[in-house]
Design a protein around this motif. Structure first.
Motif, PDB file in Angstrom:
ATOM      1  N   VAL A  71       0.925  -1.267   0.178  1.00  0.00           N
ATOM      2  CA  VAL A  71       0.024   0.008   0.078  1.00  0.00           C
ATOM      3  C   VAL A  71       0.894   1.195  -0.011  1.00  0.00           C
ATOM      4  O   VAL A  71       1.860   1.394   0.748  1.00  0.00           O
ATOM      5  CB  VAL A  71      -0.906   0.113   1.047  1.00  0.00           C
ATOM      6  CG1 VAL A  71      -1.777   1.393   1.033  1.00  0.00           C
ATOM      7  CG2 VAL A  71      -1.999  -1.144   1.417  1.00  0.00           C
ATOM      8  N   PRO A 109      -4.534   6.346   0.257  1.00  0.00           N
ATOM      9  CA  PRO A 109      -3.981   4.873   0.140  1.00  0.00           C
ATOM     10  C   PRO A 109      -4.309   4.296  -1.309  1.00  0.00           C
ATOM     11  O   PRO A 109      -5.261   4.255  -2.020  1.00  0.00           O
ATOM     12  CB  PRO A 109      -4.709   4.087   0.955  1.00  0.00           C
ATOM     13  CG  PRO A 109      -5.577   5.115   1.773  1.00  0.00           C
ATOM     14  CD  PRO A 109      -5.848   6.361   0.791  1.00  0.00           C
ATOM     15  N   ASP A 111      -3.122   0.737  -3.465  1.00  0.00           N
ATOM     16  CA  ASP A 111      -2.298  -0.410  -3.310  1.00  0.00           C
ATOM     17  C   ASP A 111      -2.018  -0.817  -4.808  1.00  0.00           C
ATOM     18  O   ASP A 111      -2.649  -0.474  -5.746  1.00  0.00           O
ATOM     19  CB  ASP A 111      -3.206  -1.662  -2.516  1.00  0.00           C
ATOM     20  CG  ASP A 111      -4.457  -2.078  -3.401  1.00  0.00           C
ATOM     21  OD1 ASP A 111      -4.327  -2.557  -4.418  1.00  0.00           O
ATOM     22  OD2 ASP A 111      -5.341  -1.833  -2.485  1.00  0.00           O
TER      23      ASP A 111
END
Length: 345
Positions: A71, A109, A111
């Motif tokens: 992440v 965030p 990922d």
């Protein structure tokens, strides 16, 4: 141009933020003192930098593991809050209260299995939420140690006291006790940071890795001589930044401060960032060690181009020249790697 992710691990506090243009300047100093580093002199590497940059470096971003995923905590895009959050069902009073809360959610965030399909679909985090996610990614022993020491932030401000010492007598000298403090940013233990780099076919990623390793060994930025700015290079992987973005992009989300080209972009959203540059190494002791200030668009900017051909290259921006009276050949990275995204404005 190929793009790579270089993962580093801080070993000390930092007196200077790890922004892309500053990291690029450090790499150039490495090349200036070691012609064998890139197989060419720094003058050769910069000869066509205005039109064909040999290297483009991003700022450093926190990275941690969540299960089998990596992440990345990127900066929230500099778009109006209405373009990032849904306020459609709120009355004006509730909207004002909610916007004050949402301004603190400055992290995005992302990922390695995810693409930015819509900014409104992203789950933005504030500093407290980021710290909670980071703590979950480290060992139980480190979590207990952090709780015992009262750590409450992913990156903390720390002031280190110092005093000037006479190296001959080993004392401050009579009447010369003059303590001072050095401010630094200290990362949470075991933190990893990702730096994205773009290189052309004149250099290799191994050469860039060697340059960063040397910088991490001697120290990065302010007060490196007192022990700040130390880090180690942990990993290097090729990465396609387009995989994080939209298949039908209409905008660029930047990963470092940049100076955009003129007459290329239809619309832009950014936070102004003024770089008050200063020469390093021997030029730091010259009569005029300071460079001319440069106004840049900070990382996390959104640029909507007029034409689609902008997306052919993995970077946008320009080189910045005429920034120094002490060294006329000085250049500054005004380029930025970007993630191609789709924005509705």
């Amino acid at each position: 141009m190929k793009t790579y992710e270089i993962t580093i691990k801080p070993l000390s506090g930092f007196g200077t933020p790890l922004k892309g243009d500053t990291i690029f300047g450090h790499v150039c100093w490495q090349a200036a003192y070691n012609d064998g580093l890139f197989g060419s002199s720094i003058e050769t590497l910069l000869a066509d930098y205005m039109t064909n940059p040999f290297l483009v470096i991003s700022s450093a971003y926190p990275k941690f593991s969540e299960g089998t995923k990596s992440v990345y905590m990127l900066r929230r895009p500099d778009l109006p809050l209405d373009c990032l959050f849904d306020f459609g069902s709120m009355d004006k009073k509730t909207m004002r209260i909610e916007k004050k809360k949402l301004k603190a959610k400055k992290w995005m965030p992302l990922d390695d299995t995810q693409a930015v399909s819509s900014f409104k679909a992203m789950n933005y985090k504030d500093d407290k939420e980021l710290f909670g996610m980071v703590k979950k990614s480290v060992t139980d022993d480190l979590q207990r140690e952090a709780k015992k020491k009262g750590m409450k932030s992913f990156m903390a401000d720390y002031s280190q006291p110092h005093n000037a010492i006479n190296r001959l007598s080993g004392t401050t000298g009579e009447g010369r006790f003059a303590p001072f403090a050095v401010d630094q940013k200290v990362y949470f233990p075991q933190t990893e940071l990702s730096i994205f780099v773009g290189i052309n076919d004149r250099i290799t990623v191994k050469q860039v890795e060697d340059a960063l390793s040397k910088i991490g060994e001697i120290g990065f930025g302010k007060d490196a001589s007192t022990g700040l700015g130390k880090f180690e290079v942990c990993d290097v992987d090729e990465i396609d930044l387009k995989s994080f973005g939209s298949s039908e992009p209409n905008a660029c989300y930047t990963l470092s401060p940049c100076v955009p080209e003129k007459d290329v972009f239809l619309c832009s959203f950014f936070s102004p960032f003024t770089r008050f540059g200063r020469h390093g190494d021997i030029l730091a002791k010259s009569k005029n060690p300071f460079k001319n200030p440069v106004i840049m668009a900070d990382e996390g900017a959104i640029f909507i181009p007029k034409e689609k051909d902008v997306f052919i290259k993995p970077y946008i921006g320009t080189a910045v020249t005429n920034i120094s009276l002490a060294e006329s050949k000085s250049v500054m990275q005004g380029y930025s790697l970007y993630i191609p995204v789709k924005v509705e404005v």
